[in-house]
Each structure stands twice: as C-alpha cells, then as structure tokens.
Design an enzyme around this catalytic site. Structure first.
Site, short mmCIF file in Angstrom:
data_model
loop_
_atom_site.label_atom_id
_atom_site.label_comp_id
_atom_site.label_asym_id
_atom_site.label_seq_id
_atom_site.Cartn_x
_atom_site.Cartn_y
_atom_site.Cartn_z
N ASP A 1 58.99 34.15 56.14
CA ASP A 1 58.72 32.79 55.67
C ASP A 1 57.21 32.55 55.67
OD1 ASP A 1 60.60 29.94 55.64
OD2 ASP A 1 58.41 29.76 55.77
N HIS B 1 71.09 33.79 41.76
CA HIS B 1 70.62 32.41 41.90
C HIS B 1 71.81 31.46 42.01
CE1 HIS B 1 67.97 28.89 41.46
NE2 HIS B 1 69.09 28.36 41.02
N ASN C 1 70.04 25.30 54.84
CA ASN C 1 69.98 23.87 54.52
C ASN C 1 70.68 23.62 53.18
OD1 ASN C 1 68.36 22.99 56.76
ND2 ASN C 1 66.59 23.95 55.79
N GLY D 1 66.87 18.94 54.44
CA GLY D 1 65.61 19.68 54.54
C GLY D 1 65.46 20.82 53.56
N THR E 1 64.24 22.64 50.56
CA THR E 1 63.11 22.43 49.65
C THR E 1 63.15 23.39 48.46
OG1 THR E 1 61.74 23.89 51.01
CG2 THR E 1 61.57 21.53 51.44
N HIS F 1 69.67 30.66 50.45
CA HIS F 1 68.98 31.50 51.43
C HIS F 1 69.34 31.07 52.85
CE1 HIS F 1 66.39 27.97 50.85
NE2 HIS F 1 65.92 28.17 52.07
P1 5GP Z 1 64.36 25.37 52.81
O1 5GP Z 1 63.43 24.24 53.20
O2 5GP Z 1 64.71 25.28 51.35
O3 5GP Z 1 65.55 25.51 53.70
O4 5GP Z 1 63.55 26.70 53.04
C1 5GP Z 1 62.54 27.12 52.18
C2 5GP Z 1 61.60 27.96 52.99
O5 5GP Z 1 60.83 28.73 52.09
C3 5GP Z 1 60.61 27.15 53.84
O6 5GP Z 1 60.77 27.50 55.22
C4 5GP Z 1 59.24 27.53 53.31
O7 5GP Z 1 58.26 27.68 54.31
C5 5GP Z 1 59.51 28.84 52.59
N1 5GP Z 1 58.66 29.09 51.44
C6 5GP Z 1 58.30 28.21 50.48
N2 5GP Z 1 57.56 28.81 49.53
C7 5GP Z 1 57.45 30.11 49.92
C8 5GP Z 1 56.79 31.25 49.34
O8 5GP Z 1 56.16 31.19 48.28
N3 5GP Z 1 56.88 32.43 50.02
C9 5GP Z 1 57.59 32.54 51.19
N4 5GP Z 1 57.61 33.74 51.79
N5 5GP Z 1 58.24 31.49 51.76
C10 5GP Z 1 58.17 30.30 51.12
ZN ZN Z 2 66.35 31.12 42.04
#
Ligand code: 5GP
Ligand code: ZN
Length: 112
Positions: free
Chosen positions: A30, A46, A85, A91, A93, A98
């Site tokens: 992450d 996807h 999430n 949460g 984003t 994933h």
């Molecule tokens: P969510 O908030 O959708 O559950 O998790 C998305 C995660 O992706 C977040 O923890 C964020 O830090 C991570 N993330 C966002 N953009 C990138 C990226 O460009 N590269 C990587 N390795 N992680 C990312």
């Molecule tokens: Zn995608």
C-alpha cells in the site's frame, strides 16, 4: 483510457511494489501504509467491491485463501488483519475489489 488506478497497476501502466502475483491476484505494498506490513490483494478481474460478487465467484475467493496463505507463509507472517471496504461510507476509496492485509507494528491499534 482506463480510469481505475488498480486496473492501471495490473497492466503495468502505473508502478507498484509487487510482492507476488498469480492468475487471479496481484499483491502490492500500500502506498500509504497503516501498519508495518500493509499489503493489498488486488483482483485481476475488475469488480467494484465485495458487494459485486455472487456465489459464482466462490472460486475467486477460494483462490484468495491460497494466495494469502502463500504470501503470509513466504513472509513468515502468522498474525494479521484482513479487511475489505465496501462503499465510500466504509472508507472505500478505490472501486476495484481488493483486500488489505495488515501486520506488525501498528496493526494491533487498528480496531473496527
Ligand atoms: P480502500 O480505501 O479503497 O479500501 O483502499 C485503497 C488503498 O489503496 C488505500 O489504502 C490507499 O493508500 C491505496 N492506494 C491508493 N492509490 C495507490 C497507488 O497508486 N498505489 C498503491 N500501491 N496503493 C494505493
Ligand atoms: Zn479496476
């Protein structure tokens, strides 16, 4: 152009620190770690979130079990948290299926 960040990482268009990959999952670090170890298990297919899965996706989830087992085994991780999430209010984003795997220092204070 594909808008989804994780789809772009999966094709190699965007860089990532890749720990492991197989036919169903790519495992990356992450970019904003919330614990000493913070990995993302990204589905190669996807899907917007866990809520987009049906019983027909059981093989995909089955493969997640073995992929998590492989990665944790390789890294010697025996204690960890798994989280996915669903939706912005929870949460989420990035709207691409994933799982977060968190372990080590900082992991124990992340409580739901
Ligand atoms: P969510 O908030 O959708 O559950 O998790 C998305 C995660 O992706 C977040 O923890 C964020 O830090 C991570 N993330 C966002 N953009 C990138 C990226 O460009 N590269 C990587 N390795 N992680 C990312
Ligand atoms: Zn995608």
């Amino acid at each position: 152009m594909i808008e989804c960040i994780f789809c772009r990482i999966l094709t190699g268009e965007l860089p990532a620190q890749v720990y492991y990959q197989d036919e169903s999952w790519m495992v990356i670090a992450d970019i904003n770690p919330q614990a000493e170890v913070h990995l993302l298990f990204i589905s190669r297919v996807h899907k917007a979130s866990f809520a987009d899965l049906s019983v027909h996706d059981a093989p995909l989830l089955g493969s997640l079990i073995s992929t998590i087992g492989k990665v944790t085994g390789d890294l010697g991780i025996t204690s960890y948290k798994l989280l996915t999430n669903v939706g912005e209010e929870a949460g989420q984003t990035i709207s691409h299926l994933h799982w977060h795997l968190l372990a080590g220092k900082g992991c124990e204070i992340l409580r739901p």
